[in-house]
Motif scaffolding. Structure first.
Motif, mmCIF file in Angstrom:
data_model
loop_
_atom_site.group_PDB
_atom_site.id
_atom_site.type_symbol
_atom_site.label_atom_id
_atom_site.label_comp_id
_atom_site.label_asym_id
_atom_site.label_seq_id
_atom_site.Cartn_x
_atom_site.Cartn_y
_atom_site.Cartn_z
ATOM 1 N N GLU A 166 0.855 -1.187 0.000
ATOM 2 C CA GLU A 166 0.000 0.000 0.000
ATOM 3 C C GLU A 166 0.888 1.232 0.000
ATOM 4 O O GLU A 166 1.840 1.320 0.785
ATOM 5 N N THR A 167 0.612 2.166 -0.898
ATOM 6 C CA THR A 167 1.373 3.411 -0.948
ATOM 7 C C THR A 167 0.414 4.592 -0.951
ATOM 8 O O THR A 167 -0.742 4.476 -1.381
ATOM 9 N N LYS A 168 0.902 5.722 -0.467
ATOM 10 C CA LYS A 168 0.084 6.939 -0.498
ATOM 11 C C LYS A 168 0.970 8.165 -0.391
ATOM 12 O O LYS A 168 2.109 8.098 0.081
ATOM 13 N N THR A 169 0.452 9.273 -0.854
ATOM 14 C CA THR A 169 1.120 10.558 -0.698
ATOM 15 C C THR A 169 0.162 11.504 -0.005
ATOM 16 O O THR A 169 -1.054 11.448 -0.213
ATOM 17 N N GLU A 170 0.700 12.374 0.820
ATOM 18 C CA GLU A 170 -0.121 13.349 1.530
ATOM 19 C C GLU A 170 0.724 14.566 1.845
ATOM 20 O O GLU A 170 1.961 14.493 1.896
ATOM 21 N N GLY A 171 0.047 15.677 2.064
ATOM 22 C CA GLY A 171 0.750 16.907 2.362
ATOM 23 C C GLY A 171 1.402 16.872 3.737
ATOM 24 O O GLY A 171 0.901 16.244 4.667
#
Length: 227
Positions: A166-171
């Motif tokens: 699982e991968t994600k990007t966030e501020g």
């Protein structure tokens, strides 16, 4: 399912007449025989096997209902499932137990239920071998191009497979930089030199400027990760 069937006890009780009344042993045997006979013949006629069914396409209301209804209409039982949406795209994977002669018909029924989606099916092995090594992998850093490719390339070169990813990007909390995170489970059917693997991840940290954490599971947890 047949695994839930059991012979009725020699003495059991019924409340059909508003009070506890014993059911005779003879009637017990008749009820058990009637209950078992149709299921026994069904099992003999249709040996069960497992099928992994995947559905991918535009997200909309009622998708899960449409898919699972089609499976149930072909005597399929959803043993395990996972679904998620990324942007406007919905993805679902199910481990289905069904008659070995029903795989094609069941897959076609699911496709007919969701004609605007891509449906695929693959026969599943009934027994998954417990891994000799299992570990959690967590990567965090500022977002950038090629991060997933580089980390997964290293994992593959070490002879490991990723059973979950699982991968994600966030501020960032105070704005500005986009933060990237990757979480996964690494498996191997062979024993792994853990010290060598840890050194390799440390070198990768320095090369890429990322933070990498690895947590090795014990044998009991490793079996769960492969399930």
């Amino acid at each position: 399912p047949t695994c839930g069937l059991r012979a009725l006890p020699e003495r059991c009780f019924s409340t059909a007449f508003g009070h506890l009344a014993p059911i005779t042993t003879t009637r017990n045997k008749m009820l058990a025989t009637r209950a078992l006979r149709p299921l026994a013949s069904l099992t003999a006629r249709r040996p069960l096997s497992q099928l992994v069914v995947s559905v991918v396409g535009p997200d909309r209301g009622g998708l899960v209902s449409s898919v699972t209804r089609a499976i149930a209409q072909h005597d399929g039982n959803v043993v395990e499932s996972s679904s998620f949406s990324i942007g406007p795209v919905f993805s679902m994977a199910m481990l289905v137990e069904a008659g070995a002669d029903q795989h094609a018909a069941l897959t076609n029924a699911v496709q007919s239920a969701v004609p605007g989606h891509s449906v695929s099916a693959h026969e599943a092995e009934e027994c998954v071998e417990a891994p000799a090594f299992a570990a959690a992998l967590d990567v965090s850093c500022a977002d950038g191009v090629g991060l997933i490719a580089r980390v997964t390339e290293f994992v593959a070169n070490e002879g490991l497979s990723l059973s979950k990813l699982e991968t994600k990007t966030e501020g960032a909390p105070h704005g500005g930089t986009q933060l990237f995170s990757l979480s996964g489970v690494m498996l191997s059917k062979d024993r792994v030199n853990e010290a060598k693997l840890a050194r390799g991840f440390k070198d990768l940290e320095l090369e890429m400027g990322v933070n990498i954490d690895m947590c090795v599971y014990d044998d009991a947890e490793a079996v769960k990760m492969a399930a």
